[in-house]
Design a protein around this motif. Structure first.
Motif, PDB file in Angstrom:
ATOM      1  N   THR A  43      46.955  37.113  40.442  1.00 20.20           N
ATOM      2  CA  THR A  43      45.726  37.670  40.994  1.00 20.20           C
ATOM      3  C   THR A  43      45.128  36.662  41.971  1.00 20.20           C
ATOM      4  O   THR A  43      44.891  35.517  41.609  1.00 20.20           O
ATOM      5  N   VAL A  44      44.884  37.117  43.195  1.00 26.48           N
ATOM      6  CA  VAL A  44      44.278  36.268  44.218  1.00 26.48           C
ATOM      7  C   VAL A  44      42.773  36.511  44.272  1.00 26.48           C
ATOM      8  O   VAL A  44      41.983  35.577  44.388  1.00 26.48           O
ATOM      9  N   ASP A  45      42.378  37.774  44.170  1.00 28.96           N
ATOM     10  CA  ASP A  45      40.976  38.127  44.354  1.00 28.96           C
ATOM     11  C   ASP A  45      40.694  39.430  43.614  1.00 28.96           C
ATOM     12  O   ASP A  45      41.541  40.324  43.588  1.00 28.96           O
ATOM     13  N   MET A  46      39.505  39.511  43.015  1.00 32.71           N
ATOM     14  CA  MET A  46      39.072  40.737  42.351  1.00 32.71           C
ATOM     15  C   MET A  46      37.593  40.956  42.598  1.00 32.71           C
ATOM     16  O   MET A  46      36.805  40.012  42.515  1.00 32.71           O
ATOM     17  N   HIS A  47      37.237  42.179  42.925  1.00 31.59           N
ATOM     18  CA  HIS A  47      35.835  42.566  43.075  1.00 31.59           C
ATOM     19  C   HIS A  47      35.564  43.678  42.081  1.00 31.59           C
ATOM     20  O   HIS A  47      36.277  44.682  42.077  1.00 31.59           O
ATOM     21  N   ILE A  48      34.540  43.511  41.256  1.00 32.07           N
ATOM     22  CA  ILE A  48      34.246  44.473  40.205  1.00 32.07           C
ATOM     23  C   ILE A  48      32.836  45.010  40.375  1.00 32.07           C
ATOM     24  O   ILE A  48      31.902  44.265  40.666  1.00 32.07           O
ATOM     25  N   ALA A  49      32.710  46.318  40.178  1.00 33.50           N
ATOM     26  CA  ALA A  49      31.395  46.956  40.115  1.00 33.50           C
ATOM     27  C   ALA A  49      31.259  47.545  38.724  1.00 33.50           C
ATOM     28  O   ALA A  49      32.065  48.386  38.318  1.00 33.50           O
ATOM     29  N   PHE A  50      30.271  47.069  37.979  1.00 36.02           N
ATOM     30  CA  PHE A  50      29.993  47.610  36.662  1.00 36.02           C
ATOM     31  C   PHE A  50      29.066  48.807  36.844  1.00 36.02           C
ATOM     32  O   PHE A  50      27.949  48.661  37.327  1.00 36.02           O
ATOM     33  N   MET A  51      29.555  49.984  36.477  1.00 35.39           N
ATOM     34  CA  MET A  51      28.834  51.223  36.735  1.00 35.39           C
ATOM     35  C   MET A  51      27.884  51.593  35.594  1.00 35.39           C
ATOM     36  O   MET A  51      26.918  52.312  35.808  1.00 35.39           O
TER      37      MET A  51
END
Length: 141
Positions: free
Chosen positions: A85-93
């Motif tokens: 994994t290089v990069d992760m963007h998470i949105a907690f809904m």
């Protein structure tokens, strides 16, 4: 007095779709399927995986999203290479409860990187989180 001798664990695969990852096994993550750039993983939330609000801990949610996207990327190349994994963007809904199901999909990339997205649906059918990730392919060690 006899002393118990610890047995060596049976050899488990570290590659391929049935790879053994001690951390995700400890969490109870289950691979439902992974093929052709899509992967589905599930997890039944239990007390030790909850936050102080009694909902799925953010780190647990992120781990499940990472698993789904990584296996989507791996399935795209038939598990012949590895990914990091290089990069992760998470949105907690919203807060998550019960059984979580994460679906990851490849959205693009080439020989060296793979772009993915994933979402988690909780036991009530609500989207709990969404993510985008970048994964770098590498040759197996």
């Amino acid at each position: 007095m006899t002393q118990a001798v610890a047995k060596e664990p049976a050899a488990r695969p570290r590659r391929g779709p049935d790879r053994y990852v001690p951390f995700t096994e400890h969490m109870g993550v289950v691979r439902e399927r992974a093929a052709a750039g899509e992967a589905v993983f599930s997890l039944e939330l239990r007390e030790e995986l909850l936050n102080n609000h009694g909902r799925g801990h953010g780190g647990v949610v992120m781990t499940l999203l990472d698993c789904a996207m990584a296996h989507a990327a791996l399935s795209r190349v038939n598990y012949e290479r590895e990914v990091v994994t290089v990069d992760m963007h998470i949105a907690f809904m919203g807060p998550s409860t019960g059984k979580l199901v994460a679906t990851g999909r490849v959205t693009g990339g080439g020989r060296s990187v793979c772009f993915c997205e994933a979402s988690i649906v909780d036991a009530s059918g609500d989207v709990a989180a969404q993510a985008m990730g970048t994964f770098r392919y590498r040759d197996a060690a």
